[in-house]
Write an enzyme that holds these catalytic residues in place. Structure first.
Site, PDB file in Angstrom:
ATOM      1  N   GLY A  15       0.828  -1.222  -0.003  1.00 40.78           N
ATOM      2  CA  GLY A  15       0.055  -0.118  -0.053  1.00 40.78           C
ATOM      3  C   GLY A  15       0.972   1.172   0.029  1.00 40.78           C
ATOM      4  O   GLY A  15       0.543   2.296   0.637  1.00 40.78           O
ATOM      5  N   HIS A 113      -0.038   2.000 -13.640  1.00 39.48           N
ATOM      6  CA  HIS A 113       0.549   1.037 -13.955  1.00 39.48           C
ATOM      7  C   HIS A 113       2.179   1.356 -14.052  1.00 39.48           C
ATOM      8  O   HIS A 113       2.436   2.513 -14.510  1.00 39.48           O
ATOM      9  CB  HIS A 113       0.218   0.615 -15.383  1.00 39.48           C
ATOM     10  CG  HIS A 113       0.995  -0.664 -15.937  1.00 39.48           C
ATOM     11  ND1 HIS A 113       0.770  -2.125 -15.804  1.00 39.48           N
ATOM     12  CD2 HIS A 113       2.042  -0.621 -16.836  1.00 39.48           C
ATOM     13  CE1 HIS A 113       1.645  -2.821 -16.132  1.00 39.48           C
ATOM     14  NE2 HIS A 113       2.417  -1.862 -17.091  1.00 39.48           N
ATOM     15  N   ASP A 154      -4.687  -3.424 -18.560  1.00 35.44           N
ATOM     16  CA  ASP A 154      -3.978  -2.440 -18.937  1.00 35.44           C
ATOM     17  C   ASP A 154      -4.309  -1.533 -20.033  1.00 35.44           C
ATOM     18  O   ASP A 154      -3.497  -0.956 -20.950  1.00 35.44           O
ATOM     19  CB  ASP A 154      -2.600  -2.614 -18.689  1.00 35.44           C
ATOM     20  CG  ASP A 154      -2.114  -3.337 -17.725  1.00 35.44           C
ATOM     21  OD1 ASP A 154      -2.409  -2.713 -16.485  1.00 35.44           O
ATOM     22  OD2 ASP A 154      -1.269  -4.136 -17.809  1.00 35.44           O
ATOM     23  N   GLU A 184       4.925   7.101  -9.710  1.00 36.43           N
ATOM     24  CA  GLU A 184       3.749   6.712  -9.197  1.00 36.43           C
ATOM     25  C   GLU A 184       3.040   7.645  -8.226  1.00 36.43           C
ATOM     26  O   GLU A 184       2.020   7.860  -8.076  1.00 36.43           O
ATOM     27  CB  GLU A 184       3.884   5.182  -8.684  1.00 36.43           C
ATOM     28  CG  GLU A 184       4.008   4.300  -9.766  1.00 36.43           C
ATOM     29  CD  GLU A 184       4.153   2.866  -9.348  1.00 36.43           C
ATOM     30  OE1 GLU A 184       3.246   2.421  -8.504  1.00 36.43           O
ATOM     31  OE2 GLU A 184       5.065   2.028  -9.622  1.00 36.43           O
TER      32      GLU A 184
END
Length: 211
Positions: A15, A113, A154, A184
């Site tokens: 997480g 992703h 994706d 990210e």
């Protein structure tokens, strides 16, 4: 008055992206947004502990507990409706999303992703496997992508991408860490904020960001 955006975050592991979202809400980088629910398909996922520590409702739901993918999908739909979820965020969620869930939340599910889609993505490309593929291909640049989720893995309109340099001597683990830290953890909170502020429009299968 801006309406509060309620999100559900789906996770399978530690997480770290969830933590980036929690921190970004607390710091004001993500505006007018509340994490109403965290869901994991792994009972012992550390992400569930992160959620509980932040006072967020956390729930374990395994697809294997249901007789079919549709039954699992409808259970997720019911859960999201119960919590009045506006946006579903897949943050390292290693489950292929059932079509019935996509159909009930069209253009309301986003995924992060760890590559620059359409490279190194699709069925079988997740976690370290993505970074192993990047290194095996000799790529000099990789990165991360936030995209809307459709019925294909994706796939779906790309919202944000951020490039990350591949360094000489990189291992999959080193590259994974750099992509998380430099891409990210930055573009996922940014995407959630843009959607919550009503700045994203999908037209002819392409996501546009308005000023």
């Amino acid at each position: 008055m801006q309406i509060m955006q309620k999100i559900a975050v789906c996770v399978s592991g530690g997480g770290t992206n969830l933590q980036a979202i929690i921190d970004s809400i607390e710091s004001g980088l993500i505006r007018d947004t509340k994490i109403s629910l965290v869901v994991s398909n792994k009972e012992n996922a550390y992400a569930l502990e992160r959620a509980r520590a932040a006072g967020i409702t956390a729930q374990y739901i395994s697809p294997r507990s249901f007789e079919s993918r549709d039954a699992f999908g409808m259970a997720m739909v019911s859960l999201f409706k119960e919590h009045q979820i506006d946006l579903v965020v897949l943050a390292g969620y290693l489950v292929i999303i059932p079509e019935v869930l996509v159909q009930n939340y069209p253009e309301k599910i986003i995924n992060i992703h760890p590559s620059l889609i359409p490279a190194h993505c699709g069925m079988g490309y997740y976690g370290l496997k993505v970074h192993e593929s990047v290194l095996a291909a000799g790529n000099k640049i990789t990165g991360a992508t936030v995209h809307f989720v459709d019925e294909e893995a994706d796939h779906g309109p790309i919202l944000l991408q951020k490039a990350v340099e591949v360094m000489e001597g990189d291992t999959p683990e080193l590259l994974q860490k750099r992509v998380m830290e430099q891409a990210e953890w930055k573009i996922l909170p940014q995407a959630i904020d843009l959607i919550g502020q009503g700045k994203v429009e999908i037209k002819d299968g392409i996501a546009h960001i308005r000023d």
